[in-house]
Design a protein around this motif. Structure first.
Motif, mmCIF file in Angstrom:
data_model
loop_
_atom_site.group_PDB
_atom_site.id
_atom_site.type_symbol
_atom_site.label_atom_id
_atom_site.label_comp_id
_atom_site.label_asym_id
_atom_site.label_seq_id
_atom_site.Cartn_x
_atom_site.Cartn_y
_atom_site.Cartn_z
ATOM 1 N N ASN A 79 21.148 65.458 -7.421
ATOM 2 C CA ASN A 79 20.929 66.822 -6.933
ATOM 3 C C ASN A 79 22.141 67.401 -6.202
ATOM 4 O O ASN A 79 22.047 68.467 -5.614
ATOM 5 C CB ASN A 79 19.702 66.878 -6.022
ATOM 6 C CG ASN A 79 19.270 68.302 -5.734
ATOM 7 O OD1 ASN A 79 19.398 69.178 -6.594
ATOM 8 N ND2 ASN A 79 18.789 68.548 -4.533
ATOM 9 N N TYR A 80 23.266 66.700 -6.220
ATOM 10 C CA TYR A 80 24.497 67.231 -5.635
ATOM 11 C C TYR A 80 25.533 67.313 -6.747
ATOM 12 O O TYR A 80 25.779 66.328 -7.457
ATOM 13 C CB TYR A 80 25.001 66.322 -4.510
ATOM 14 C CG TYR A 80 24.250 66.493 -3.207
ATOM 15 C CD1 TYR A 80 24.879 67.015 -2.082
ATOM 16 C CD2 TYR A 80 22.909 66.144 -3.101
ATOM 17 C CE1 TYR A 80 24.207 67.171 -0.877
ATOM 18 C CE2 TYR A 80 22.216 66.299 -1.909
ATOM 19 C CZ TYR A 80 22.875 66.811 -0.801
ATOM 20 O OH TYR A 80 22.198 66.971 0.374
ATOM 21 N N SER A 81 26.139 68.465 -6.889
ATOM 22 C CA SER A 81 27.074 68.659 -7.995
ATOM 23 C C SER A 81 28.235 67.681 -7.930
ATOM 24 O O SER A 81 28.670 67.142 -8.957
ATOM 25 C CB SER A 81 27.600 70.098 -7.985
ATOM 26 O OG SER A 81 28.182 70.418 -6.718
ATOM 27 N N ASP A 82 28.730 67.386 -6.714
ATOM 28 C CA ASP A 82 29.869 66.486 -6.589
ATOM 29 C C ASP A 82 29.451 65.029 -6.795
ATOM 30 O O ASP A 82 30.250 64.207 -7.251
ATOM 31 C CB ASP A 82 30.605 66.680 -5.254
ATOM 32 C CG ASP A 82 29.688 66.955 -4.077
ATOM 33 O OD1 ASP A 82 28.453 66.868 -4.228
ATOM 34 O OD2 ASP A 82 30.202 67.251 -2.982
ATOM 35 N N PRO A 91 25.266 67.844 -14.557
ATOM 36 C CA PRO A 91 24.285 68.371 -13.603
ATOM 37 C C PRO A 91 22.984 68.720 -14.323
ATOM 38 O O PRO A 91 23.015 69.344 -15.390
ATOM 39 C CB PRO A 91 24.970 69.613 -13.041
ATOM 40 C CG PRO A 91 26.434 69.367 -13.242
ATOM 41 C CD PRO A 91 26.529 68.598 -14.521
ATOM 42 N N SER A 93 19.482 70.449 -15.521
ATOM 43 C CA SER A 93 19.019 71.832 -15.601
ATOM 44 C C SER A 93 17.716 72.035 -14.839
ATOM 45 O O SER A 93 17.353 73.169 -14.506
ATOM 46 C CB SER A 93 18.825 72.239 -17.070
ATOM 47 O OG SER A 93 17.898 71.377 -17.706
ATOM 48 N N THR A 215 26.262 71.452 -1.198
ATOM 49 C CA THR A 215 26.532 71.179 -2.616
ATOM 50 C C THR A 215 25.277 70.752 -3.383
ATOM 51 O O THR A 215 25.388 70.284 -4.521
ATOM 52 C CB THR A 215 27.638 70.113 -2.784
ATOM 53 O OG1 THR A 215 27.195 68.861 -2.260
ATOM 54 C CG2 THR A 215 28.913 70.536 -2.078
ATOM 55 N N ILE A 217 22.348 71.117 -5.843
ATOM 56 C CA ILE A 217 22.123 71.946 -7.026
ATOM 57 C C ILE A 217 20.832 72.744 -6.863
ATOM 58 O O ILE A 217 20.786 73.943 -7.134
ATOM 59 C CB ILE A 217 22.067 71.058 -8.289
ATOM 60 C CG1 ILE A 217 23.410 70.333 -8.486
ATOM 61 C CG2 ILE A 217 21.713 71.888 -9.523
ATOM 62 C CD1 ILE A 217 23.375 69.237 -9.528
ATOM 63 N N PHE A 218 19.784 72.071 -6.396
ATOM 64 C CA PHE A 218 18.486 72.713 -6.154
ATOM 65 C C PHE A 218 18.187 72.600 -4.663
ATOM 66 O O PHE A 218 18.086 71.495 -4.123
ATOM 67 C CB PHE A 218 17.386 72.027 -6.977
ATOM 68 C CG PHE A 218 17.690 71.960 -8.447
ATOM 69 C CD1 PHE A 218 17.631 73.112 -9.237
ATOM 70 C CD2 PHE A 218 18.054 70.759 -9.042
ATOM 71 C CE1 PHE A 218 17.931 73.048 -10.599
ATOM 72 C CE2 PHE A 218 18.344 70.692 -10.391
ATOM 73 C CZ PHE A 218 18.289 71.843 -11.176
ATOM 74 N N ASP A 219 18.055 73.742 -3.984
ATOM 75 C CA ASP A 219 17.878 73.715 -2.534
ATOM 76 C C ASP A 219 16.433 73.373 -2.165
ATOM 77 O O ASP A 219 15.564 73.190 -3.020
ATOM 78 C CB ASP A 219 18.336 75.020 -1.897
ATOM 79 C CG ASP A 219 17.524 76.238 -2.340
ATOM 80 O OD1 ASP A 219 16.441 76.090 -2.937
ATOM 81 O OD2 ASP A 219 17.990 77.371 -2.069
#
Length: 281
Positions: A79-82, A91, A93, A215, A217-219
């Motif tokens: 869930n973190y892009s990095d 990442p 969807s 960072t 992806i989904f908060d």
């Protein structure tokens, strides 16, 4: 408020941390930091107490997991892009969901036990979200109203069990002591923006993770709403929202925990954890 549970494992009492950092005993007012105690009305009642008049917990008392009677321990993967980048994964969807056994839950400073046969026990600092009231089919706009508060979660993982032993991730995530939670449950009114929290983890004093919930992806609001479309979320359920980069699996070469290591981790405003690593009996 900073709510805690203190005492021997399995016999924890509810507590609250006063302005001086002293743990005060709430057992004269509630039986546990769990269930209906986590809804807005009950939390508001606790805010109205004269905290300084409450009995002090014994100095140096053990802190248990900050939430009791957890029904579901839900985790979000990649869930973190990095972090996704360091693992070489695309990442996702949609949120990747897996469950962690509630028997993995332990206190923030309890011994972390490497399970028998483990060769790849890894670390992951994560933001924990604690549900305060039943959420079912909630919108993103209203999702945070269902959150009681936030805490630090250490989502310990055995990568060989998780990835190399077939099936889903659960078996690599659920070993005893693989879910330290706490030290505190910080109520949501004291966390201005869960999407702007610095987080870190050290192994033997060396920084391994140094990231931020920025960072994600989904908060948090997205995750609570999304999960509520598939299952009702109940008071005391914990959502562990993913980890930033710096896990052992992503290092070159990979590095993993061993007996004798010390892991320290924390999130700004939510406290810190410290675990000594031991081989399981």
């Amino acid at each position: 408020m900073k709510l805690v549970r203190f005492g021997q494992a399995g016999q924890e009492k509810p507590g609250v941390v006063d302005a001086q950092g002293v743990v005060r005993d709430l057992s004269g007012h509630v039986t546990d930091i769990a269930g209906a105690v986590l809804d807005d009305t009950s939390l508001q009642t606790l805010r109205g107490l004269d905290v300084n008049s409450l009995p002090q917990a014994p100095a140096g008392v053990r802190l248990g997991p900050c939430v009791g009677q957890v029904g579901k321990f839900i985790c979000i993967g990649l869930n973190y892009s990095d972090h996704a980048a360091e693992t070489g994964a695309q990442p996702p969807s949609e949120p990747i969901i897996f469950m962690k056994a509630t028997s993995a839950i332990c206190g923030p400073d309890d011994v972390l036990r490497i399970p028998r046969g483990s060769e790849k026990t890894d670390w992951e600092v994560e933001l924990g979200v604690v549900i305060g009231k039943t959420a079912k089919y909630v919108s993103r706009e209203e999702a945070l109203d269902y959150v009681a508060g936030y805490c630090v979660v250490h989502d310990v993982s055995e990568r060989a069990f998780q990835i190399e032993r077939q099936g889903q991730w659960t078996k690599g995530k659920s070993c005893d002591t693989f879910g330290p939670i706490g030290p505190w449950l910080v109520t949501r009114d004291e966390v201005a923006d869960p999407g702007q929290l610095a987080m870190w983890l050290k192994v033997n004093g060396d920084t391994r993770q140094n990231g931020s919930t920025r960072t994600m992806i989904f908060d948090v609001a997205h995750l609570v709403s999304y999960l509520s479309q598939f299952m009702s979320l109940q008071p005391g359920d914990v959502i562990s929202t993913g980890t930033p980069p710096g896990v052992g699996m992503g290092m070159k070469p990979p590095q993993y925990l061993k007996a004798g290591d010390v892991v320290e981790l924390g999130i700004d405003g939510l406290g810190t954890q410290r675990q000594s690593v031991r081989a399981d009996d």
